[in-house]
Write an enzyme that holds these catalytic residues in place. Structure first.
Site, PDB file in Angstrom:
ATOM      1  NE  ARG A 184      -3.632   2.142   2.710  1.00 31.62           N
ATOM      2  CZ  ARG A 184      -4.901   2.225   2.325  1.00 31.62           C
ATOM      3  NH1 ARG A 184      -5.467   1.208   1.703  1.00 31.62           N
ATOM      4  NH2 ARG A 184      -5.615   3.313   2.554  1.00 31.62           N
TER       5      ARG A 184
ATOM      6  NE  ARG B 176     -10.066  -4.104   0.906  1.00 33.10           N
ATOM      7  CZ  ARG B 176      -9.287  -3.105   1.303  1.00 33.10           C
ATOM      8  NH1 ARG B 176      -9.818  -1.926   1.608  1.00 33.10           N
ATOM      9  NH2 ARG B 176      -7.980  -3.255   1.381  1.00 33.10           N
TER      10      ARG B 176
ATOM     11  CG  ASP C 288     -12.754   7.631  -1.377  1.00 29.78           C
ATOM     12  OD1 ASP C 288     -12.792   7.541  -0.124  1.00 29.78           O
ATOM     13  OD2 ASP C 288     -11.739   7.368  -2.033  1.00 29.78           O
TER      14      ASP C 288
ATOM     15  CG  HIS D   3      -8.381   0.929  -3.193  1.00 28.21           C
ATOM     16  ND1 HIS D   3      -7.759  -0.222  -2.736  1.00 28.21           N
ATOM     17  CD2 HIS D   3      -8.987   1.496  -2.104  1.00 28.21           C
ATOM     18  CE1 HIS D   3      -7.970  -0.342  -1.439  1.00 28.21           C
ATOM     19  NE2 HIS D   3      -8.709   0.670  -1.031  1.00 28.21           N
TER      20      HIS D   3
ATOM     21  CB  CYS E 128     -13.777   2.608   0.073  1.00 29.28           C
ATOM     22  SG  CYS E 128     -13.155   4.285  -0.167  1.00 29.28           S
TER      23      CYS E 128
ATOM     24  CD  GLN F  28     -13.119  -0.745  -0.541  1.00 28.16           C
ATOM     25  OE1 GLN F  28     -12.302  -0.651   0.367  1.00 28.16           O
ATOM     26  NE2 GLN F  28     -14.332  -1.261  -0.361  1.00 28.16           N
TER      27      GLN F  28
END
Length: 320
Positions: free
Chosen positions: A107, A304, A236, A134, A276, A137
């Protein structure tokens, strides 16, 4: 059981539609075993290295808990421990870490870092998030949608039910938006995108110069129009990690891009809401929406872990 050659998962488009169909079904199977407290140790004696240059609650917990639940172990590296490309070249770090572990999740900031690492790794590398993409996700989000709106007569995820659906993306043209575009292009649904001026999506970045499928996404100036008729509305935070210096300017630019009850009212009657996380109630989403009956954010967050377990298992063992 078939064991594929080394596969990396750096963008959503790294897997095929058929592979996603398998992953969704496998994630559902793994989740059922988890809920029944049944052991599922397919990755016994395997080790996952997690490298974090960007901190995260959900990414760390989902990957770490998931790997332990699969019978494996985890090595957790932070910026101070690894410093990709600072203390030593990324290429050297990849060659060393991949000789000692079976799987690597990273990450970080630039996509270029994870691509350089993967190019020098002897084991699969997973993108836990970059500035550009991403993918983990979106796999979890799609799995969650199928759980709620796309199962077959036996209660299994039926990816064919994604075809023709509409996802409304309201907010920043960021890594999540880029990944939604890739998913729609590959799996046959449509994304309605609405962003403030100056924060639009970059089609060239999202598709890597490829021409997307006609109708895979549409752009709307008014977020209300983007939500109209949508099967899923998602958003988001207005300021992603690494862009904190722009926080005040973004608050002003995004003021009309708060997902509220009016936006949900013009979506399909059974539309779902996703985020998310972490979320800022009163900014990108009203509390009445994220805490309301159409919200599935907590299932989304849990998924997830289950989706990533299926992904890790697949990258290491192939189809079981």
């Amino acid at each position: 059981m078939t064991s594929p050659a080394i596969r990396h998962y750096l963008q959503f488009c790294d897997l095929s539609a058929d592979e996603y169909a398998y992953l969704f079904e496998r994630a559902a199977f793994i989740k059922r075993k988890f809920k029944a407290y049944e052991k599922h140790h397919t990755l016994s004696d395997r080790t996952l290295a997690m490298i974090f240059e960007k901190a995260s609650t959900r990414t760390r917990v989902s990957f770490e808990a998931g790997m332990y639940q699969l019978g494996g172990s985890v090595v957790h590296l932070t910026t101070g421990d690894s410093q990709l490309g600072r203390a030593e070249p990324i290429e050297d770090s990849a060659k060393v870490i991949s000789r000692m572990t079976d799987l690597v999740m990273i990450r970080t900031f630039e996509q270029e870092k994870i691509e350089r690492f993967a190019a020098n790794s002897r084991v699969p590398v997973i993108n836990g998030l970059t500035n550009e993409f991403h993918p983990c996700q979106i796999v979890a989000d799609l799995f969650t949608f199928l759980e709620h709106r796309g199962t077959d007569a036996e209660g299994k995820p039926d990816m064919a039910r994604l075809a023709g659906k509409t996802v409304a993306w309201v907010g920043d043209g960021n890594n999540m938006a880029n990944t939604w575009l890739q998913a729609a292009d590959l799996l046959g649904f449509t994304v309605h995108v609405s962003t403030p001026s100056g924060y639009e999506i970059d089609e060239k970045l999202a598709f890597g110069g490829r021409t997307p499928r006609a109708g895979s996404y549409k752009v709307f100036k008014d977020p209300m129009d983007a939500c109209r008729g949508a099967d899923l509305v998602t958003t988001d935070v207005w300021t992603s990690m690494g862009y904190e210096a722009e926080n005040e300017a973004r608050r002003k630019a995004f003021a009309d891009w708060c997902v509220d009850e009016a936006m949900m009212a013009v979506a399909q009657p059974d539309a779902l809401f996703m985020h998310c996380l972490p979320a800022h109630r009163g900014e990108e989403v009203q509390a009445e929406v994220i805490d309301g009956p159409q919200s599935v954010v907590w299932d989304e967050a849990e998924n997830r872990m289950h989706a990533q377990k299926a992904l890790m298992e697949y990258l290491l063992l192939g189809r079981l």
